[in-house]
Write an enzyme that holds these catalytic residues in place. Sequence first.
Site, PDB file in Angstrom:
ATOM      1  N   ASN A 198       0.761  -1.335   0.012  1.00 50.33           N
ATOM      2  CA  ASN A 198       0.036  -0.181   0.003  1.00 50.33           C
ATOM      3  C   ASN A 198       0.875   1.232   0.207  1.00 50.33           C
ATOM      4  OD1 ASN A 198      -2.434  -1.450   0.292  1.00 50.33           O
ATOM      5  ND2 ASN A 198      -1.999  -1.824   2.506  1.00 50.33           N
ATOM      6  N   HIS A 228     -13.521  -1.837   6.823  1.00 47.54           N
ATOM      7  CA  HIS A 228     -12.364  -2.578   7.082  1.00 47.54           C
ATOM      8  C   HIS A 228     -12.658  -3.225   8.623  1.00 47.54           C
ATOM      9  CE1 HIS A 228      -8.208  -2.663   8.918  1.00 47.54           C
ATOM     10  NE2 HIS A 228      -7.895  -3.112   7.592  1.00 47.54           N
ATOM     11  N   GLU A 246     -15.657   3.823   4.581  1.00 50.53           N
ATOM     12  CA  GLU A 246     -14.452   4.099   4.041  1.00 50.53           C
ATOM     13  C   GLU A 246     -14.593   5.073   2.867  1.00 50.53           C
ATOM     14  OE1 GLU A 246     -11.909   0.711   3.208  1.00 50.53           O
ATOM     15  OE2 GLU A 246     -12.648  -0.296   4.894  1.00 50.53           O
ATOM     16  N   SER A 302     -10.579  -0.799   0.434  1.00 49.96           N
ATOM     17  CA  SER A 302      -9.452  -1.249   0.363  1.00 49.96           C
ATOM     18  C   SER A 302      -9.144  -2.538  -0.401  1.00 49.96           C
ATOM     19  CB  SER A 302      -8.962  -1.745   1.827  1.00 49.96           C
ATOM     20  OG  SER A 302     -10.072  -2.603   2.288  1.00 49.96           O
ATOM     21  N   ASP A 307     -13.284   6.795   7.065  1.00 47.21           N
ATOM     22  CA  ASP A 307     -11.899   5.943   7.084  1.00 47.21           C
ATOM     23  C   ASP A 307     -11.154   6.417   5.622  1.00 47.21           C
ATOM     24  OD1 ASP A 307      -9.601   4.377   7.295  1.00 47.21           O
ATOM     25  OD2 ASP A 307     -10.479   2.837   7.809  1.00 47.21           O
ATOM     26  N   HIS A 359      -7.060   4.552   2.260  1.00 48.54           N
ATOM     27  CA  HIS A 359      -6.466   4.325   0.890  1.00 48.54           C
ATOM     28  C   HIS A 359      -6.576   5.597   0.031  1.00 48.54           C
ATOM     29  CE1 HIS A 359      -5.853   0.067   1.590  1.00 48.54           C
ATOM     30  NE2 HIS A 359      -6.885   0.318   2.569  1.00 48.54           N
ATOM     31  N   LYS A 372       0.138   3.942   4.723  1.00 44.45           N
ATOM     32  CA  LYS A 372       0.010   3.337   3.163  1.00 44.45           C
ATOM     33  C   LYS A 372       0.795   4.629   2.631  1.00 44.45           C
ATOM     34  CE  LYS A 372      -3.429   0.412   4.531  1.00 44.45           C
ATOM     35  NZ  LYS A 372      -4.717   0.101   5.516  1.00 44.45           N
TER      36      LYS A 372
HETATM   37  C1  LIG Z   1      -4.928  -0.516   6.754  1.00 44.13           C
HETATM   38  C2  LIG Z   1      -6.228  -0.119   7.198  1.00 44.13           C
HETATM   39  C3  LIG Z   1      -6.633   0.302   8.392  1.00 44.13           C
HETATM   40  C4  LIG Z   1      -5.727   0.230   9.655  1.00 44.13           C
HETATM   41  O1  LIG Z   1      -4.483   1.001   9.500  1.00 44.13           O
HETATM   42  P1  LIG Z   1      -3.203   0.580   9.824  1.00 44.13           P
HETATM   43  O2  LIG Z   1      -2.467   1.674   9.965  1.00 44.13           O
HETATM   44  O3  LIG Z   1      -2.638  -0.479   8.948  1.00 44.13           O
HETATM   45  O4  LIG Z   1      -3.523  -0.285  11.174  1.00 44.13           O
HETATM   46  C5  LIG Z   1      -7.829   0.943   8.508  1.00 44.13           C
HETATM   47  N1  LIG Z   1      -8.820   1.061   7.913  1.00 44.13           N
HETATM   48  C6  LIG Z   1      -8.729   0.752   6.559  1.00 44.13           C
HETATM   49  C7  LIG Z   1      -9.652   0.839   5.413  1.00 44.13           C
HETATM   50  C8  LIG Z   1      -7.354   0.097   6.087  1.00 44.13           C
HETATM   51  O5  LIG Z   1      -7.154  -0.373   4.845  1.00 44.13           O
END
Ligand SMILES: *Cc1c(COP(=O)(O)O)cnc(C)c1O
Length: 393
Positions: free
Chosen positions: A48, A134, A183, A187, A212, A215, A246
């Site tokens: 990522n 997620h 989100e 993801s 969230d 990505h 990411k």
């Molecule tokens: C990767 C991810 C997380 C968690 O983040 P990390 O920093 O890897 O713990 C949360 N939400 C989504 C949508 C993700 O893809």
Amino acid sequence: MNAFDLELQSRLDALRARHLHRALRRIDSPQGREIQVDGQRLINFSSNDYLGLADDPQLKHAAVEAVERFGAGSGASRLVCGSLAPFHQLEEALAAFKRTEAALTFATGFAAAIGTLPAVVDRNDIIILDKLVHASIVDAAKLSGARMRVFAHNDLGDLESKLRWASSQSGVSVRPRVLIATESVFSMDGDAAPLKEIVALKENYGAWLMVDEAHATGVCGNGGRGWADAQGVSEFIEIQMGTLGKALGASGGFVCGSRTLIDYLVNRARSFVFSTAPVPAAAAAALAGLKIASSSRGDTIRARLSQLKDGFSKRDSKMPAAITPVMVGDETAALNLATALRDRGFFVPAIRYPTVARGAARLRVTFTATHKDDDVERLASALAELAHPLHTA
Ligand SMILES: *Cc1c(COP(=O)(O)O)cnc(C)c1O
């Protein structure tokens, strides 16, 4: 084997029987365009690290400098032993980047989710989740004790019916608060939520919204500010969450929002209060990543990224996400395809249940701006040669 291990072994055997067992694969190189796996160099389509910053000299330099100046460890929770300057610099930069009053960083994005949701809602409340959010948000919602409803992925009609149901519920003493969580760029599919419409609905029903941007941060929108900013709705979102691990090339999670929200989380987010602060090097590296992502160099990198993605899927996707799923369906078939690609020099992960639904296994191809045109063309022809036409989302 003792009884404990025997029990766990039988559970592992059951996973193996369903082709769902996973194991770690050690790599002996940094994350980048190429990785070294078991002595084999593979072109990496799995990370990522969309902007290619994980191994960038500026991030590495910032991390080393932070180690020299602030040490390797951070001592305790930031509330207990004092809060190291690199976290404050990073949080000020994140708030400016997201154009919010304030920001708070966590050890990971996962910790941000499980700290924030249960701080904000409780068993008297209702959380409405997109079906594909997620695991961190699902777990956070469960931990909060709030009643949970799931709406079909990106389905505004279904979301509205859940909102209508929620507004008919009565709580213990007061009307339950209702929080929607989704989100922005998903993801595993790389598609985007209709945030404008979701914001209109949540305003209409008096619900709160958590988005969230794991990505999308660094990838979408002006200066990489994310999908909410691109849609012009940031100011209506109560809780904007993201990760530093990411596109920003480091590690950690964050929440951006009002000064009041951040002050509240400092007091109430248990994964923040009761956890040792991340190492200062992580914050310094993330700040360097954020500076690059929001600069004109960031714009150049993003342009390159969408060129690579469009080159692969042979169309102009309009969506700046760097994720392209190659749908397979069957778990074993997805694993076999990933193995065949590895034999041809490509590292592409097969994504299976429980990360995606059963029977929805896929290869998750992710691009990094440091890929070469040739890498992408060769991957596309390898897939064609393996008789796997691209059913990309
Ligand atoms: C990767 C991810 C997380 C968690 O983040 P990390 O920093 O890897 O713990 C949360 N939400 C989504 C949508 C993700 O893809």
